[in-house]
Design a protein around this motif. Structure first.
Motif, short mmCIF file in Angstrom:
data_model
loop_
_atom_site.label_atom_id
_atom_site.label_comp_id
_atom_site.label_asym_id
_atom_site.label_seq_id
_atom_site.Cartn_x
_atom_site.Cartn_y
_atom_site.Cartn_z
N THR A 12 8.51 -4.31 -4.60
CA THR A 12 8.79 -3.51 -5.80
C THR A 12 7.65 -2.53 -6.06
OG1 THR A 12 7.86 -5.30 -7.14
CG2 THR A 12 10.26 -5.23 -6.93
N ASP A 13 7.49 -1.58 -5.17
CA ASP A 13 6.50 -0.54 -5.42
C ASP A 13 6.97 0.36 -6.56
OD1 ASP A 13 4.31 -1.07 -3.67
OD2 ASP A 13 5.61 -0.58 -1.98
N HIS A 14 6.02 1.12 -7.10
CA HIS A 14 6.28 1.86 -8.33
C HIS A 14 7.19 3.08 -8.12
CE1 HIS A 14 3.65 -0.28 -11.09
NE2 HIS A 14 2.77 -0.36 -10.11
N SER A 15 7.76 3.55 -9.23
CA SER A 15 8.67 4.70 -9.22
C SER A 15 7.90 6.01 -9.42
CB SER A 15 9.75 4.49 -10.29
OG SER A 15 9.18 4.43 -11.58
N PRO A 16 8.55 7.17 -9.26
CA PRO A 16 7.83 8.44 -9.15
C PRO A 16 6.90 8.80 -10.30
CG PRO A 16 10.13 8.73 -8.52
CD PRO A 16 10.00 7.34 -9.05
N ARG A 17 7.33 8.53 -11.55
CA ARG A 17 6.54 9.05 -12.67
C ARG A 17 5.16 8.41 -12.76
NH1 ARG A 17 7.96 9.27 -19.12
NH2 ARG A 17 7.17 7.15 -19.05
N LEU A 18 5.00 7.21 -12.21
CA LEU A 18 3.70 6.55 -12.29
C LEU A 18 2.81 7.08 -11.16
CD1 LEU A 18 2.96 4.54 -14.49
CD2 LEU A 18 3.07 2.74 -12.78
N THR A 19 2.38 8.33 -11.34
CA THR A 19 1.61 9.00 -10.28
C THR A 19 0.26 8.33 -10.06
OG1 THR A 19 0.81 10.58 -11.95
CG2 THR A 19 2.72 11.23 -10.64
N ILE A 20 -0.32 7.74 -11.11
CA ILE A 20 -1.61 7.08 -10.96
C ILE A 20 -1.51 5.90 -9.99
CG2 ILE A 20 -1.32 5.49 -12.91
CD1 ILE A 20 -4.29 5.97 -13.55
N ALA A 21 -0.30 5.34 -9.86
CA ALA A 21 -0.06 4.22 -8.96
C ALA A 21 0.62 4.68 -7.67
CB ALA A 21 0.79 3.15 -9.64
N HIS A 22 0.62 6.01 -7.43
CA HIS A 22 1.20 6.56 -6.21
C HIS A 22 2.67 6.17 -6.09
CE1 HIS A 22 0.84 8.75 -2.57
NE2 HIS A 22 0.92 7.74 -1.74
N LEU B 48 6.71 6.02 -5.76
CA LEU B 48 7.53 6.50 -4.64
C LEU B 48 8.53 7.56 -5.10
CD1 LEU B 48 6.31 3.92 -3.38
CD2 LEU B 48 8.51 3.53 -2.27
N SER B 49 8.45 8.73 -4.50
CA SER B 49 9.47 9.75 -4.69
C SER B 49 10.76 9.26 -4.06
CB SER B 49 9.04 11.05 -4.02
OG SER B 49 8.99 10.88 -2.61
N PRO B 50 11.91 9.88 -4.37
CA PRO B 50 13.15 9.49 -3.70
C PRO B 50 13.04 9.52 -2.18
CG PRO B 50 13.66 10.86 -5.60
CD PRO B 50 12.15 10.88 -5.45
N GLU B 51 12.39 10.54 -1.65
CA GLU B 51 12.26 10.65 -0.20
C GLU B 51 11.44 9.49 0.36
OE1 GLU B 51 10.74 13.79 3.24
OE2 GLU B 51 10.30 14.18 1.12
N ARG B 52 10.31 9.16 -0.29
CA ARG B 52 9.48 8.07 0.20
C ARG B 52 10.20 6.73 0.06
NH1 ARG B 52 4.60 7.20 -2.56
NH2 ARG B 52 3.88 6.07 -0.72
N LEU B 53 10.98 6.56 -0.99
CA LEU B 53 11.73 5.30 -1.15
C LEU B 53 12.76 5.16 -0.03
CD1 LEU B 53 12.38 2.73 -2.64
CD2 LEU B 53 13.77 4.05 -4.25
N ARG B 54 13.39 6.26 0.35
CA ARG B 54 14.35 6.20 1.47
C ARG B 54 13.64 5.75 2.75
NH1 ARG B 54 16.02 11.07 -1.13
NH2 ARG B 54 18.04 10.77 -2.18
N HIS B 55 12.44 6.28 2.98
CA HIS B 55 11.68 5.86 4.16
C HIS B 55 11.31 4.38 4.05
CE1 HIS B 55 11.53 9.75 5.97
NE2 HIS B 55 10.74 10.31 5.05
N GLN B 56 10.98 3.92 2.85
CA GLN B 56 10.63 2.51 2.69
C GLN B 56 11.83 1.60 2.96
OE1 GLN B 56 9.63 0.18 -1.12
NE2 GLN B 56 7.60 0.65 -0.31
N LEU B 57 13.00 2.03 2.54
CA LEU B 57 14.20 1.25 2.82
C LEU B 57 14.38 1.07 4.33
CD1 LEU B 57 16.68 2.74 0.21
CD2 LEU B 57 15.97 0.35 0.36
N ASP C 73 0.81 -1.22 0.00
CA ASP C 73 0.00 0.00 0.00
C ASP C 73 0.85 1.27 0.00
OD1 ASP C 73 0.94 -0.12 2.60
OD2 ASP C 73 -1.04 -0.15 3.55
N TRP C 74 2.16 1.12 -0.12
CA TRP C 74 2.99 2.30 -0.33
C TRP C 74 2.80 2.84 -1.75
CZ3 TRP C 74 7.53 4.25 2.58
CH2 TRP C 74 7.56 3.81 3.90
#
Length: 333
Positions: A129-139, A141-150, A103-104
């Motif tokens: 493997t959540d989605h990368s930033p450009r796929l906004t329709i799938a929410h 992960l921005s770099p900042e959110r990916l760092r939090h997910q790590l 759900d990230w």
């Protein structure tokens, strides 16, 4: 065997025989509806009260719950022969899954629930493997959110030593073939799945160049759902690209081709799956799961892998976590 296993074996055999994806999914859905069903015999009328259960699946449940091999399953096994049994053994060798969502991004469940479902299947590892930033329709992960997910993945692994959740991303392949995330962040991930999600109707030359750039990128480990097709509902035609060139590049660069297990995808199609196998590619049998029960779809991917003669040495999802990490990490060396 219990009713859920019987239903999933039927789904496997239907995939093996090339049945309609609607039929395959119906049996997976029925198996998922049995959560919490008490042990012991269940008559067909009681089974029909469960969501997603029709007359055929109800009869399978009734027979399996009474300790019998369901007649429908027996007939499919007889028609498929011993080769299908070998395929089921291949599915039983699965150690992990390189592609699942939480759900990230556009999944519907927390990281912990997805990991628990993978572990319950007997997997030793799975890649988030959540989605990368450009796929906004799938929410994505921005770099900042990916760092939090790590950080969240590291915290999860600190609590559970028997199963390892690997860090990853489904990274959008941009128009020029670049990957949609900061290179330094990609270097921190265990596994990178690269997929095309936009401009799927580009001309073959443009799409080929875009895909070649991505699979040759040393940060790419897996080429996700390579044609982008959808085979159910209104559907979506497969993208056109130079498959021989792309699969040759995958083989040369050690990039695995994904066998996407989602019933609506069946990607790559059989002809391209054989082409990739003949090219010497490695493969990742991935569910692309967005919910816990979808992780069970892996068996149908292994049915397709076995049907074209692939063995465990070619399937990275049958490898130990240590071997997988050594392979994925060698791309960054």
């Amino acid at each position: 065997m219990d009713p859920a296993e019987a239903l999933r074996r039927i789904a496997f055999l239907l995939e093996w025989s090339g049945a309609s994806p609607y039929r395959v999914r119906a049996f997976h859905t029925a198996a998922g509806a049995l959560t919490g069903l008490p042990p012991g015999p269940v008559d067909p009328a009681r089974a029909r009260q469960l969501p997603g259960i029709g007359p055929v699946t109800a009869q399978v449940i009734a027979e399996a719950s009474d300790g019998r091999t369901p007649g429908y399953l027996r007939r499919l096994e007889e028609a498929a022969g011993p080769a299908a049994r070998s395929g089921w053994q291949l599915a039983s060798a699965a150690q992990g899954d390189c592609h699942l969502h939480s759900d990230w991004s556009d999944g519907g469940h927390p990281i912990e629930e997805m990991a628990a479902a993978a572990r319950a299947l007997g997997h030793r590892w799975a890649v988030l493997t959540d989605h990368s930033p450009r796929l906004t329709i799938a929410h994505g992960l921005s770099p900042e959110r990916l760092r939090h997910q790590l950080d969240a993945v590291a915290a999860y692994n600190g609590r559970d030593g028997a199963f390892r959740l690997l860090s990853g991303i489904e990274c959008d392949i941009l128009d020029d073939g670049a990957l949609d995330q900061e290179p330094g962040l990609l270097d921190r991930l265990d596994v990178v799945v690269a997929s095309v999600h936009s401009k799927l109707r580009s001309d073959p030359e443009t799409m080929t160049g875009r895909m070649l750039a991505a699979v040759r990128n040393p940060r790419t480990n897996v080429l996700g759902h390579c044609t982008g097709r959808i085979v159910t509902g209104r559907g979506r035609p497969q993208s056109r690209f130079g498959a021989e060139a792309v699969f040759a590049a995958c083989a040369e660069n050690g990039t695995a081709v994904e066998i996407n297990c989602r019933p609506e995808r069946r990607d790559p199609p059989d002809d391209l799956l054989r082409l990739a196998a003949d090219a010497g590619c490695l493969f990742a049998v991935d569910t692309d799961a967005h919910a816990p029960d979808q992780l069970h779809w892996h068996t149908t991917g292994y049915a397709r892998a076995a049907r074209v003669g692939l063995t465990r040495d070619r399937l990275v999802t049958t490898w130990s976590g240590e071997r997988l990490l050594a392979w994925a990490g060698s791309a960054h060396a």
